[in-house]
Design a protein around this motif. Structure first.
Motif, short mmCIF file in Angstrom:
data_model
loop_
_atom_site.label_atom_id
_atom_site.label_comp_id
_atom_site.label_asym_id
_atom_site.label_seq_id
_atom_site.Cartn_x
_atom_site.Cartn_y
_atom_site.Cartn_z
N LEU A 140 -51.33 -5.02 -68.61
CA LEU A 140 -51.27 -5.36 -67.19
C LEU A 140 -51.59 -4.17 -66.31
O LEU A 140 -52.20 -4.31 -65.24
CB LEU A 140 -49.88 -5.91 -66.85
N LYS A 141 -51.19 -2.99 -66.74
CA LYS A 141 -51.49 -1.77 -65.97
C LYS A 141 -52.99 -1.54 -65.86
O LYS A 141 -53.50 -1.16 -64.79
CB LYS A 141 -50.81 -0.57 -66.65
N GLU A 142 -53.73 -1.77 -66.96
CA GLU A 142 -55.18 -1.55 -66.95
C GLU A 142 -55.94 -2.74 -66.36
O GLU A 142 -57.02 -2.57 -65.80
CB GLU A 142 -55.67 -1.30 -68.38
N HIS A 143 -55.34 -3.94 -66.51
CA HIS A 143 -56.02 -5.16 -66.05
C HIS A 143 -55.71 -5.39 -64.57
O HIS A 143 -55.17 -6.40 -64.16
CB HIS A 143 -55.54 -6.33 -66.90
N ASN A 144 -56.09 -4.40 -63.75
CA ASN A 144 -55.82 -4.50 -62.32
C ASN A 144 -57.10 -4.78 -61.53
O ASN A 144 -58.22 -4.56 -62.01
CB ASN A 144 -55.09 -3.26 -61.80
N LEU A 145 -56.92 -5.28 -60.33
CA LEU A 145 -58.03 -5.75 -59.50
C LEU A 145 -59.09 -4.67 -59.28
O LEU A 145 -60.29 -4.94 -59.38
CB LEU A 145 -57.48 -6.23 -58.16
N ASP A 146 -58.66 -3.45 -59.02
CA ASP A 146 -59.61 -2.37 -58.74
C ASP A 146 -60.48 -2.06 -59.97
O ASP A 146 -61.70 -1.87 -59.86
CB ASP A 146 -58.87 -1.10 -58.31
N ASN A 147 -59.84 -1.99 -61.14
CA ASN A 147 -60.60 -1.74 -62.37
C ASN A 147 -61.60 -2.86 -62.66
O ASN A 147 -62.75 -2.61 -63.02
CB ASN A 147 -59.65 -1.60 -63.56
N ILE A 148 -61.14 -4.09 -62.50
CA ILE A 148 -62.01 -5.24 -62.78
C ILE A 148 -63.20 -5.25 -61.85
O ILE A 148 -64.35 -5.47 -62.28
CB ILE A 148 -61.21 -6.56 -62.65
N PHE A 149 -62.96 -5.02 -60.57
CA PHE A 149 -64.04 -4.98 -59.58
C PHE A 149 -65.07 -3.91 -59.96
O PHE A 149 -66.28 -4.16 -59.95
CB PHE A 149 -63.46 -4.70 -58.19
N LEU A 150 -64.59 -2.72 -60.31
CA LEU A 150 -65.48 -1.61 -60.69
C LEU A 150 -66.28 -1.97 -61.93
O LEU A 150 -67.50 -1.74 -61.98
CB LEU A 150 -64.66 -0.35 -60.92
#
Length: 327
Positions: A140-150
């Motif tokens: 959940l820490k890595e699966h965040n909105l900012d990472n996914i968008f990037l």
């Protein structure tokens, strides 16, 4: 009701109907694994040879209803979602949808689904994380909105972003709490010496509407559940607290983000704000008469209590979402 209601057809080319269960017990099972916590099987149509994904519920028959209902609702809202139909396979009730991956192209290595799990693990540099469930705190820490968008913008370009944000909006409207990193992705194909990518049609959208409450529990705790329906489910603030309506896509530094936290993050983040219109699509296209109309046409035997749960959750979340989005 406006004429835009019921864009989806009752009968598909595959011969499935929403108002009756189709027996697929004679279909050939393809020996390939399908990810997820529910039991799934890949079946081949005996005549067309097309592949279909059969899925069997974890909580009971109401989960079958919600999977089909949400696929219809998404289509009515103009959001690309696989269409589910009720089936029985070797005495097991479930749902089925046609595979959006071409089996021949897949066998030749020309088309495949890249789940977000693979992409996040590659970009995070934590390959061992891929073995963990989408509900794990490290995931959940890595699966965040900012990472996914990037990841999506860098790997595939801007064309995959509008349907991704439409997914965020749909999940917020229905309260889908299981959009973990194996429940969406990008279809990558090779044609004429070109690599093309498109956001996959949505799938596995059964969560929501208190699906985990079984018919037995409804019967034994009727008064308590009626109170929940009269109070909590009508209260917009109930959907804002961290224990209610969590989703598996998080925001940085908050693994317990809910759908409306995501929407506020999108509005506040300059590079994502331009996709607010995609998030708002489900809310703008929603008609308050639509939930009961879908149920009346396709799920006439659903109990009034279940109908009221679906209707109350959708109407309340719609009001809250419109407020957050200022529409």
């Amino acid at each position: 009701m406006s004429r835009r209601v019921f864009k989806t057809r009752l009968l598909t080319k595959g011969g499935f109907r929403r108002d009756e269960v189709t027996d697929l017990s004679s279909w050939l099972e393809i020996g390939l694994e399908a990810s997820g916590a529910r039991e799934k099987k890949i079946l081949q149509h005996p005549h067309t040879k097309k592949w279909y994904l059969a899925k069997f519920p974890k909580y009971g028959s109401f989960e079958i209803v919600t999977e089909i209902f949400n696929s219809i609702l998404a289509a009515e809202l103009g959001i690309h979602h696989v269409q589910y139909f009720p089936i029985v396979y070797k005495n097991k009730l479930g749902v089925v949808c046609e595979s959006f991956i071409d089996p021949i192209a897949r066998s030749e290595g020309l088309e495949e689904l890249w789940e977000m799990k693979e992409l996040v693990c590659r970009y995070s540099g934590l390959p061992n994380t891929e073995k963990k469930f989408g509900r794990d705190p490290e995931v959940l820490k890595e699966h965040n909105l900012d990472n996914i968008f990037l990841i999506l913008e860098t790997e595939f370009g801007k064309s995959v972003l509008p349907p991704f944000f439409e997914m965020i909006g749909l999940d917020a409207l229905i309260g889908h709490g299981d959009r973990h990193w194996s429940n969406y992705g990008v279809v990558v194909s090779a044609r004429n010496n070109q690599i093309r990518a498109k956001f996959a049609p949505l799938y596995d959208t059964a969560s929501g509407y208190l699906t985990e409450i079984t018919a037995t529990k409804i019967a034994s705790e009727a008064e308590l559940l009626k109170k929940t329906l009269r109070t909590d489910l009508c209260n917009e603030e109930w959907y804002r607290v961290k224990r209610a309506g969590l989703c598996k896509i998080t925001v940085p530094n908050d693994i317990k983000a809910n759908h409306f936290d995501l929407m506020q993050r999108i509005i506040a983040f300059p590079t994502m704000n331009c996709y607010k219109v995609s998030v708002a699509k489900a809310f703008r296209n929603f008609d308050k008469k639509l939930p009961r109309a879908i149920i009346k046409r396709y799920f006439n035997d659903l109990s009034e209590y279940r109908v009221q749960i679906i209707e109350t959750i959708l109407l309340t979340r719609h009001r809250l979402g419109c407020s957050v989005l200022s529409i």
